[in-house]
Design a protein around this motif. Structure first.
Motif, mmCIF file in Angstrom:
data_model
loop_
_atom_site.group_PDB
_atom_site.id
_atom_site.type_symbol
_atom_site.label_atom_id
_atom_site.label_comp_id
_atom_site.label_asym_id
_atom_site.label_seq_id
_atom_site.Cartn_x
_atom_site.Cartn_y
_atom_site.Cartn_z
ATOM 1 N N GLN A 41 0.861 -1.186 0.000
ATOM 2 C CA GLN A 41 0.000 0.000 0.000
ATOM 3 C C GLN A 41 0.889 1.225 0.000
ATOM 4 O O GLN A 41 2.005 1.186 0.541
ATOM 5 N N GLN A 42 0.359 2.304 -0.546
ATOM 6 C CA GLN A 42 1.059 3.591 -0.618
ATOM 7 C C GLN A 42 1.734 3.912 0.724
ATOM 8 O O GLN A 42 1.092 3.829 1.774
ATOM 9 N N GLY A 43 3.026 4.256 0.711
ATOM 10 C CA GLY A 43 3.758 4.631 1.926
ATOM 11 C C GLY A 43 4.534 3.483 2.549
ATOM 12 O O GLY A 43 5.385 3.712 3.409
ATOM 13 N N GLN A 44 4.258 2.255 2.122
ATOM 14 C CA GLN A 44 4.966 1.116 2.720
ATOM 15 C C GLN A 44 6.289 0.867 1.997
ATOM 16 O O GLN A 44 6.525 1.383 0.897
ATOM 17 N N ASP A 45 7.126 0.039 2.616
ATOM 18 C CA ASP A 45 8.431 -0.278 2.034
ATOM 19 C C ASP A 45 8.287 -0.924 0.648
ATOM 20 O O ASP A 45 7.288 -1.585 0.364
ATOM 21 N N VAL A 46 9.309 -0.722 -0.161
ATOM 22 C CA VAL A 46 9.314 -1.271 -1.523
ATOM 23 C C VAL A 46 10.598 -2.085 -1.724
ATOM 24 O O VAL A 46 11.443 -2.147 -0.835
ATOM 25 N N ILE A 47 10.704 -2.675 -2.896
ATOM 26 C CA ILE A 47 11.835 -3.557 -3.198
ATOM 27 C C ILE A 47 12.701 -2.905 -4.276
ATOM 28 O O ILE A 47 12.168 -2.404 -5.281
ATOM 29 N N ILE A 48 13.992 -2.922 -4.065
ATOM 30 C CA ILE A 48 14.910 -2.406 -5.097
ATOM 31 C C ILE A 48 15.022 -3.462 -6.201
ATOM 32 O O ILE A 48 15.226 -4.647 -5.914
ATOM 33 N N VAL A 49 14.849 -3.046 -7.454
ATOM 34 C CA VAL A 49 14.850 -4.043 -8.539
ATOM 35 C C VAL A 49 16.192 -4.767 -8.599
ATOM 36 O O VAL A 49 17.257 -4.147 -8.434
ATOM 37 N N PRO A 50 16.162 -6.080 -8.804
ATOM 38 C CA PRO A 50 17.399 -6.871 -8.810
ATOM 39 C C PRO A 50 18.411 -6.425 -9.859
ATOM 40 O O PRO A 50 19.618 -6.619 -9.679
ATOM 41 N N SER A 51 17.945 -5.785 -10.935
ATOM 42 C CA SER A 51 18.892 -5.377 -11.998
ATOM 43 C C SER A 51 19.797 -4.225 -11.553
ATOM 44 O O SER A 51 20.803 -3.940 -12.206
ATOM 45 N N LEU A 52 19.466 -3.575 -10.444
ATOM 46 C CA LEU A 52 20.276 -2.446 -9.966
ATOM 47 C C LEU A 52 21.381 -2.975 -9.042
ATOM 48 O O LEU A 52 21.092 -3.668 -8.063
ATOM 49 N N SER A 53 22.621 -2.639 -9.349
ATOM 50 C CA SER A 53 23.742 -3.117 -8.517
ATOM 51 C C SER A 53 23.702 -2.410 -7.154
ATOM 52 O O SER A 53 23.120 -1.321 -7.026
ATOM 53 N N ASP A 54 24.360 -3.009 -6.156
ATOM 54 C CA ASP A 54 24.452 -2.357 -4.842
ATOM 55 C C ASP A 54 25.106 -0.982 -4.971
ATOM 56 O O ASP A 54 24.696 -0.019 -4.326
ATOM 57 N N GLU A 55 26.108 -0.937 -5.828
ATOM 58 C CA GLU A 55 26.831 0.329 -6.064
ATOM 59 C C GLU A 55 25.869 1.438 -6.506
ATOM 60 O O GLU A 55 25.858 2.545 -5.974
ATOM 61 N N GLU A 56 25.056 1.110 -7.502
ATOM 62 C CA GLU A 56 24.085 2.058 -8.059
ATOM 63 C C GLU A 56 22.994 2.357 -7.019
ATOM 64 O O GLU A 56 22.549 3.500 -6.869
ATOM 65 N N ALA A 57 22.577 1.313 -6.289
ATOM 66 C CA ALA A 57 21.524 1.474 -5.290
ATOM 67 C C ALA A 57 21.956 2.451 -4.186
ATOM 68 O O ALA A 57 21.137 3.216 -3.671
ATOM 69 N N LYS A 58 23.251 2.432 -3.838
ATOM 70 C CA LYS A 58 23.755 3.352 -2.797
ATOM 71 C C LYS A 58 23.502 4.801 -3.209
ATOM 72 O O LYS A 58 23.176 5.656 -2.395
ATOM 73 N N LYS A 59 23.658 5.075 -4.506
ATOM 74 C CA LYS A 59 23.446 6.449 -4.994
ATOM 75 C C LYS A 59 21.951 6.795 -5.011
ATOM 76 O O LYS A 59 21.555 7.903 -4.681
ATOM 77 N N ARG A 60 21.120 5.816 -5.398
ATOM 78 C CA ARG A 60 19.692 6.133 -5.596
ATOM 79 C C ARG A 60 18.857 6.032 -4.321
ATOM 80 O O ARG A 60 17.764 6.591 -4.252
ATOM 81 N N PHE A 61 19.347 5.262 -3.341
ATOM 82 C CA PHE A 61 18.552 5.052 -2.121
ATOM 83 C C PHE A 61 19.389 5.441 -0.908
ATOM 84 O O PHE A 61 19.922 4.577 -0.204
ATOM 85 N N PRO A 62 19.497 6.747 -0.658
ATOM 86 C CA PRO A 62 20.383 7.214 0.428
ATOM 87 C C PRO A 62 19.933 6.721 1.803
ATOM 88 O O PRO A 62 20.749 6.684 2.736
ATOM 89 N N LYS A 63 18.647 6.340 1.951
ATOM 90 C CA LYS A 63 18.203 5.824 3.260
ATOM 91 C C LYS A 63 18.679 4.387 3.483
ATOM 92 O O LYS A 63 18.446 3.810 4.534
ATOM 93 N N GLY A 64 19.287 3.773 2.460
ATOM 94 C CA GLY A 64 19.782 2.409 2.597
ATOM 95 C C GLY A 64 18.698 1.373 2.415
ATOM 96 O O GLY A 64 17.568 1.700 2.026
ATOM 97 N N TRP A 65 19.029 0.120 2.722
ATOM 98 C CA TRP A 65 18.076 -0.979 2.551
ATOM 99 C C TRP A 65 18.432 -2.136 3.456
ATOM 100 O O TRP A 65 19.545 -2.207 3.988
ATOM 101 N N ARG A 66 17.476 -3.023 3.621
ATOM 102 C CA ARG A 66 17.722 -4.289 4.333
ATOM 103 C C ARG A 66 17.800 -5.371 3.273
ATOM 104 O O ARG A 66 16.857 -5.519 2.471
ATOM 105 N N ALA A 67 18.893 -6.125 3.262
ATOM 106 C CA ALA A 67 19.023 -7.201 2.270
ATOM 107 C C ALA A 67 18.648 -8.523 2.933
ATOM 108 O O ALA A 67 19.436 -9.079 3.697
ATOM 109 N N LEU A 68 17.440 -9.020 2.679
ATOM 110 C CA LEU A 68 17.013 -10.312 3.239
ATOM 111 C C LEU A 68 17.676 -11.453 2.462
ATOM 112 O O LEU A 68 17.935 -12.526 2.997
#
Ligand code: BEZ
Length: 211
Positions: free
Chosen positions: A172-199
């Motif tokens: 639902q709107q406002g809830q956590d989302v998933i970073i697409v697998p095609s995006l490298s961790d390197e690229e994700a660091k730039k695009r998601f400054p709040k970071g992520w949890r890698a399950l």
């Protein structure tokens, strides 16, 4: 030919409760929800049109226009609109296509002959401003649709068009989302400054961008 996701939807001319229209012109730069219902003066369809009328402000907030269709005539649509107003505490506030010659129904594959060879099924087409088909749903005549779910999918489509994310089950709107697998961790660091949890390396969960 069956319309598939990513296809450019066909343009058409039609009579509607709001006068004659050319679909592409009417849609303009908006998203569109085009949905068919089997028949006027039927109970489930009556409740569906009331539900969509009540949700129209929510569709509007998302730059979405809604338009219904059945194979009944435009005069019938106008008479039925009175019943909708009377029973659903909502007046019809969006156009209904009168597809009595089934031109649009055939163009979009809304008649499924093995279900019913004359009436449209409950089809939903979500179309983006580039006229690309982004979602299809097909429900049987006996089951009314959940239009809040259609809003939820539009929220997901609009979000995932802007960011390299996907939305998980029941999101639902406002809830956590998933970073697409095609995006490298390197690229994700730039695009998601709040970071992520890698399950898992492929399952990286991050707060919804912009929330
Ligand atoms: C209905 O809207 O209630 C309906 C329409 C066609 C067949 C069955 C039910």
């Amino acid at each position: 030919m069956t319309l598939q996701l990513g296809d450019t939807v066909p343009d058409f001319e039609a009579q509607t409760t709001e006068g004659p229209m050319r679909f592409y012109d009417w849609a303009g730069e908006s998203w569109v929800v085009l949905f068919s219902h089997p028949k006027n003066f039927t109970p489930v369809c009556t409740t569906e049109l009331g539900a969509v009328a009540k949700l129209k402000p929510e569709f509007g907030r998302r730059n979405v226009k809604v338009i219904g269709l059945s194979v009944d005539a435009v005069d019938d649509h106008h008479r039925w609109a009175e019943d909708i107003r009377e029973t659903q505490t909502a007046a019809l506030n969006f156009p209904l296509i009168a597809d009595h010659d089934r031109r649009v129904s055939d163009l979009y594959g809304m008649i499924h002959p093995n279900a019913n060879d004359t009436l449209t099924v409950r089809s939903v087409f979500v179309i983006d401003p580039a006229k690309k088909l982004r979602l299809t749903l097909t429900y049987p005549a006996s089951t009314g649709r959940n239009f809040t779910e259609i809003l939820r999918v539009i929220d997901s489509l609009q979000l995932t068009d802007q960011h390299s994310v996907a939305t998980p089950a029941d999101w639902q709107q406002g809830q956590d989302v998933i970073i697409v697998p095609s995006l490298s961790d390197e690229e994700a660091k730039k695009r998601f400054p709040k970071g992520w949890r890698a399950l898992k390396p492929y399952l990286r969960v991050t707060p919804q961008p912009g929330s």
